[in-house]
Motif scaffolding. Structure first.
Motif, PDB file in Angstrom:
ATOM      1  N   MET A 170       3.727 -25.356  17.396  1.00 23.75           N
ATOM      2  CA  MET A 170       4.761 -25.902  16.848  1.00 23.75           C
ATOM      3  C   MET A 170       5.350 -24.975  15.804  1.00 23.75           C
ATOM      4  O   MET A 170       6.440 -24.900  15.908  1.00 23.75           O
ATOM      5  N   THR A 171       3.988 -25.342  14.990  1.00 30.03           N
ATOM      6  CA  THR A 171       3.892 -25.187  13.035  1.00 30.03           C
ATOM      7  C   THR A 171       3.232 -23.830  12.924  1.00 30.03           C
ATOM      8  O   THR A 171       4.367 -23.200  12.556  1.00 30.03           O
ATOM      9  N   PHE A 172       2.388 -23.456  12.820  1.00 31.13           N
ATOM     10  CA  PHE A 172       1.689 -21.765  12.785  1.00 31.13           C
ATOM     11  C   PHE A 172       2.370 -21.043  14.658  1.00 31.13           C
ATOM     12  O   PHE A 172       2.010 -20.120  13.355  1.00 31.13           O
ATOM     13  N   GLY A 173       2.890 -21.625  14.693  1.00 32.28           N
ATOM     14  CA  GLY A 173       2.901 -21.036  16.056  1.00 32.28           C
ATOM     15  C   GLY A 173       4.086 -20.040  15.891  1.00 32.28           C
ATOM     16  O   GLY A 173       4.765 -18.633  15.279  1.00 32.28           O
ATOM     17  N   THR A 174       4.941 -20.718  14.993  1.00 38.28           N
ATOM     18  CA  THR A 174       6.945 -20.510  14.961  1.00 38.28           C
ATOM     19  C   THR A 174       6.650 -19.621  13.925  1.00 38.28           C
ATOM     20  O   THR A 174       7.601 -18.749  13.414  1.00 38.28           O
ATOM     21  N   PHE A 175       6.037 -20.299  12.718  1.00 34.44           N
ATOM     22  CA  PHE A 175       5.228 -19.177  10.951  1.00 34.44           C
ATOM     23  C   PHE A 175       4.869 -17.766  11.627  1.00 34.44           C
ATOM     24  O   PHE A 175       5.302 -17.189  11.509  1.00 34.44           O
ATOM     25  N   SER A 176       4.041 -17.567  12.417  1.00 28.85           N
ATOM     26  CA  SER A 176       3.160 -16.841  12.073  1.00 28.85           C
ATOM     27  C   SER A 176       3.813 -15.598  13.388  1.00 28.85           C
ATOM     28  O   SER A 176       4.382 -14.552  13.129  1.00 28.85           O
ATOM     29  N   GLY A 177       4.397 -16.283  13.826  1.00 27.38           N
ATOM     30  CA  GLY A 177       5.980 -15.475  15.257  1.00 27.38           C
ATOM     31  C   GLY A 177       6.996 -14.566  14.638  1.00 27.38           C
ATOM     32  O   GLY A 177       7.448 -14.104  14.812  1.00 27.38           O
ATOM     33  N   LEU A 178       7.798 -16.091  13.439  1.00 25.66           N
ATOM     34  CA  LEU A 178       8.729 -15.561  13.004  1.00 25.66           C
ATOM     35  C   LEU A 178       8.604 -14.601  11.753  1.00 25.66           C
ATOM     36  O   LEU A 178       9.350 -13.884  11.487  1.00 25.66           O
ATOM     37  N   SER A 179       7.581 -14.384  11.660  1.00 25.30           N
ATOM     38  CA  SER A 179       6.992 -13.234  10.338  1.00 25.30           C
ATOM     39  C   SER A 179       6.817 -12.204  11.395  1.00 25.30           C
ATOM     40  O   SER A 179       6.765 -11.592  10.274  1.00 25.30           O
ATOM     41  N   ALA A 180       6.116 -12.041  11.981  1.00 23.25           N
ATOM     42  CA  ALA A 180       5.998 -10.695  12.325  1.00 23.25           C
ATOM     43  C   ALA A 180       7.260 -10.417  12.975  1.00 23.25           C
ATOM     44  O   ALA A 180       7.460  -8.395  12.745  1.00 23.25           O
ATOM     45  N   GLN A 181       8.304 -11.727  13.850  1.00 27.39           N
ATOM     46  CA  GLN A 181       9.706 -10.927  14.612  1.00 27.39           C
ATOM     47  C   GLN A 181      10.949 -10.942  13.584  1.00 27.39           C
ATOM     48  O   GLN A 181      11.691  -9.781  14.362  1.00 27.39           O
ATOM     49  N   PHE A 182      10.478 -11.568  12.768  1.00 27.84           N
ATOM     50  CA  PHE A 182      11.853 -11.119  11.842  1.00 27.84           C
ATOM     51  C   PHE A 182      12.418 -10.059  11.030  1.00 27.84           C
ATOM     52  O   PHE A 182      14.124 -10.090  12.176  1.00 27.84           O
ATOM     53  N   GLY A 183      11.089  -8.809  10.811  1.00 32.01           N
ATOM     54  CA  GLY A 183      12.674  -7.701  10.672  1.00 32.01           C
ATOM     55  C   GLY A 183      13.232  -7.574  11.711  1.00 32.01           C
ATOM     56  O   GLY A 183      14.532  -6.584  11.410  1.00 32.01           O
ATOM     57  N   LEU A 184      12.232  -7.216  12.792  1.00 32.79           N
ATOM     58  CA  LEU A 184      13.399  -6.494  14.248  1.00 32.79           C
ATOM     59  C   LEU A 184      14.196  -7.503  14.801  1.00 32.79           C
ATOM     60  O   LEU A 184      14.573  -6.964  15.020  1.00 32.79           O
ATOM     61  N   LEU A 185      13.972  -8.211  14.947  1.00 35.90           N
ATOM     62  CA  LEU A 185      15.381  -9.036  14.900  1.00 35.90           C
ATOM     63  C   LEU A 185      16.567  -9.434  14.207  1.00 35.90           C
ATOM     64  O   LEU A 185      17.071  -9.029  14.770  1.00 35.90           O
ATOM     65  N   MET A 186      16.523  -8.607  13.113  1.00 38.66           N
ATOM     66  CA  MET A 186      17.565  -8.835  11.895  1.00 38.66           C
ATOM     67  C   MET A 186      18.352  -7.926  13.003  1.00 38.66           C
ATOM     68  O   MET A 186      19.018  -7.243  12.512  1.00 38.66           O
ATOM     69  N   ILE A 201     -10.074 -27.434  13.727  1.00 39.01           N
ATOM     70  CA  ILE A 201      -8.763 -26.182  13.648  1.00 39.01           C
ATOM     71  C   ILE A 201      -9.156 -24.991  13.552  1.00 39.01           C
ATOM     72  O   ILE A 201      -7.867 -24.561  13.916  1.00 39.01           O
ATOM     73  N   GLY A 202     -10.239 -24.811  13.739  1.00 40.81           N
ATOM     74  CA  GLY A 202     -10.830 -23.409  14.023  1.00 40.81           C
ATOM     75  C   GLY A 202     -10.209 -23.024  15.298  1.00 40.81           C
ATOM     76  O   GLY A 202      -9.697 -21.975  15.468  1.00 40.81           O
ATOM     77  N   TRP A 203     -10.008 -24.069  16.508  1.00 38.21           N
ATOM     78  CA  TRP A 203      -9.609 -23.612  18.340  1.00 38.21           C
ATOM     79  C   TRP A 203      -7.976 -23.679  17.714  1.00 38.21           C
ATOM     80  O   TRP A 203      -7.198 -23.037  18.230  1.00 38.21           O
ATOM     81  N   THR A 204      -7.354 -24.338  16.911  1.00 33.80           N
ATOM     82  CA  THR A 204      -5.872 -24.647  16.735  1.00 33.80           C
ATOM     83  C   THR A 204      -5.214 -22.832  16.845  1.00 33.80           C
ATOM     84  O   THR A 204      -4.291 -23.466  16.688  1.00 33.80           O
ATOM     85  N   ALA A 205      -5.908 -22.917  15.616  1.00 36.35           N
ATOM     86  CA  ALA A 205      -5.503 -21.690  14.643  1.00 36.35           C
ATOM     87  C   ALA A 205      -5.155 -20.287  15.513  1.00 36.35           C
ATOM     88  O   ALA A 205      -4.537 -19.501  15.521  1.00 36.35           O
ATOM     89  N   ALA A 206      -6.981 -21.032  16.541  1.00 37.82           N
ATOM     90  CA  ALA A 206      -6.751 -19.836  17.386  1.00 37.82           C
ATOM     91  C   ALA A 206      -5.625 -19.892  18.680  1.00 37.82           C
ATOM     92  O   ALA A 206      -4.735 -18.243  18.615  1.00 37.82           O
ATOM     93  N   ILE A 207      -5.267 -20.518  18.814  1.00 45.50           N
ATOM     94  CA  ILE A 207      -4.174 -20.896  19.505  1.00 45.50           C
ATOM     95  C   ILE A 207      -3.078 -19.936  19.537  1.00 45.50           C
ATOM     96  O   ILE A 207      -1.856 -19.286  20.044  1.00 45.50           O
TER      97      ILE A 207
END
Length: 464
Positions: free
Chosen positions: A262-278, A410-416
């Protein structure tokens, strides 16, 4: 902490116990944090370099479809998720020094590849996809660096230490997206390649040097790898691969995985797609706004100024990373669960607000401008609450699990959660942004329920 007496020598610490104030070397712990944070920032720069380049590939001569570009922007996320599963088991096996130094050195290869291949639009699609996958090494590093750093700090300081490392490391996302438009504007490293002509909708072509966006970071990577090799030490934690996987029998591993998605998945996903989406909603990628390409492009909405994505995309990761740094000390003082709850509620509200701007009203320039403002502020709010949750979940995990397991979790949750850019890219390819955001809102509602029931309510089974 259990240590391995067979690991001796100047680079291996002996009898290391950060919970013992009399013997804990505070200076060494903070030195380790700053070195690994510097190299982690470079890892994030490398991971998100494609997100700064991919939206402009067609403007410098390539001719990929919108779907192909979404896939290319998503590929570093897929790679990072897979590679984090590998990196999560490396800290006890390799030690901090070898793992950080060698990982940093590996960043050289995707940086070199992108710097070479943007100079002429001749690379086949599969080759750029390979380079996008290799950029995921930078994302994979996170699941090794963070658990490794946690070995050096007592539990009472792990919220601050891990928040600082992750938050400052996350600034690498903003750094690459902020500096890329500036770096490509002059022939700083022109002797290393040819310039390109970038086509801009309704404007004259612009001479650029996109190789600078990659080559600029190579000296820092080499310095970081050497610095890590010379200055870092390792804690001889005993844990083979089989022992590390005992975390999966603990239900809290799975609950915390959902919360970190919910938190980092959202941060990383939107960081990667923000420019294309805009670009695809309010910019040149929307055929209801701009018709044609290059100098022949025509603006269909009178008096509407098409936003340049590169001027805005760094703001989201900047807000998210800043929130992670600023709120980390608060999680040490107040506990992580309450802030994860606040993060989830904030995400529900900000996603709901942003949904109202995902179908641009093209009836006039005024309605488009209003919709764009709503979209931008909604996205920044999402980044803010995701960043708060990034800090709070990393405070929770060392409190819920014993030290060795906490590193693995920490490593596992970060991986997913690192699959965020991949799933966001696929989701935006297969469905409309509105449907995708509604699914994200419902997921946040579920995570708020888990946080309240398991960690935040009075009498919760695992208060953290």
């Amino acid at each position: 902490m259990t240590t391995d007496s067979r690991r001796t020598g100047s680079r291996w610490l002996q009898n290391w116990d950060p919970e013992n104030e009399d013997t804990w070397d505070k200076g060494l712990a903070w030195q380790t944090l700053w070195i690994t944070t510097f190299t982690l920032t470079l890892a994030f720069v490398t991971w998100f370099l494609p997100s700064a380049i991919v939206p402009k590939l067609n403007d410098i001569g390539y001719s990929f479809t919108q779907t192909q570009l979404y896939w290319m922007a998503a590929m570093p996320g897929l790679a990072a998720g897979l590679l984090r599963i590998v990196w999560m088991v490396l800290p006890p096996l390799m030690g901090t020094r070898s793992m950080v130094a060698l990982t940093t050195a590996l960043l050289f290869f995707p940086l070199l590849g992108w710097g070479v291949r943007v100079q002429a639009p001749t690379a086949p699609y599969w080759e750029l996809m390979v380079l996008a996958f290799l950029a995921g090494i930078g994302g994979g590093a996170f699941s090794g660096f963070m658990p490794s750093t946690s070995y050096f700090f007592p539990k009472r300081l792990q919220g601050t230490a891990l928040g600082l490392q992750a938050g400052l490391g996350n600034f690498g996302v903003s750094l690459v997206q902020l500096l890329t438009p500036w770096l490509i504007g002059f022939s700083m490293l022109g002797f290393l390649g040819n310039s390109q002509m970038m086509e801009l909708a309704g404007q004259a072509n612009q001479e650029v040097w996109y190789q600078n966006a990659a080559f600029f970071w190579i000296p820092f990577v080499l310095v970081g790898a050497g610095w890590a090799w010379l200055a870092l030490k390792s804690v001889p934690v005993t844990a083979n691969i089989k022992q590390q996987f005992d975390i999966f029998s603990n239900p809290d591993t799975w609950y915390m995985t959902l919360l970190y998605i919910m938190t980092f998945g959202t941060f990383s996903g939107l960081s990667a797609q923000f420019g294309l989406l805009m670009k695809n909603l309010y910019g040149a990628g929307n055929p209801e706004i701009v018709q044609g390409a290059g100098e022949s492009a025509q603006l269909l909405i009178e008096n509407y100024e098409v936003p340049e994505a590169v001027k805005f995309v760094f703001l989201g990761p900047l807000v998210g990373a800043g929130a992670r740094v600023l709120f980390s000390p608060l999680t040490d003082k107040m506990g992580g669960a309450i802030w994860t709850l606040i993060s989830g509620i904030g995400l529900i509200a900000s996603i709901g607000f942003t949904i109202t701007a995902l179908v641009p009203d093209t009836t006039s320039a005024a309605t488009l401008d209003a919709g764009f403002d709503r979209f931008l502020w909604g996205m920044l709010a999402i980044f803010l609450f995701a960043g708060i949750g990034n800090a709070s979940t990393f405070k929770q995990m060392p409190m819920i699990f014993e030290r060795r397991q906490a590193g693995g979790v920490i490593g596992w949750t970060a991986a997913i959660a690192a699959f965020g850019p991949f799933f966001f890219g696929i989701g935006l390819t297969l469905m409309t942004p509105t449907i995708f955001y509604v699914i994200g809102l419902l997921f946040a509602v579920m995570c708020v329920g888990i946080t309240w029931w398991r960690y935040a309510r009075p009498g919760a089974p695992k208060p953290s």
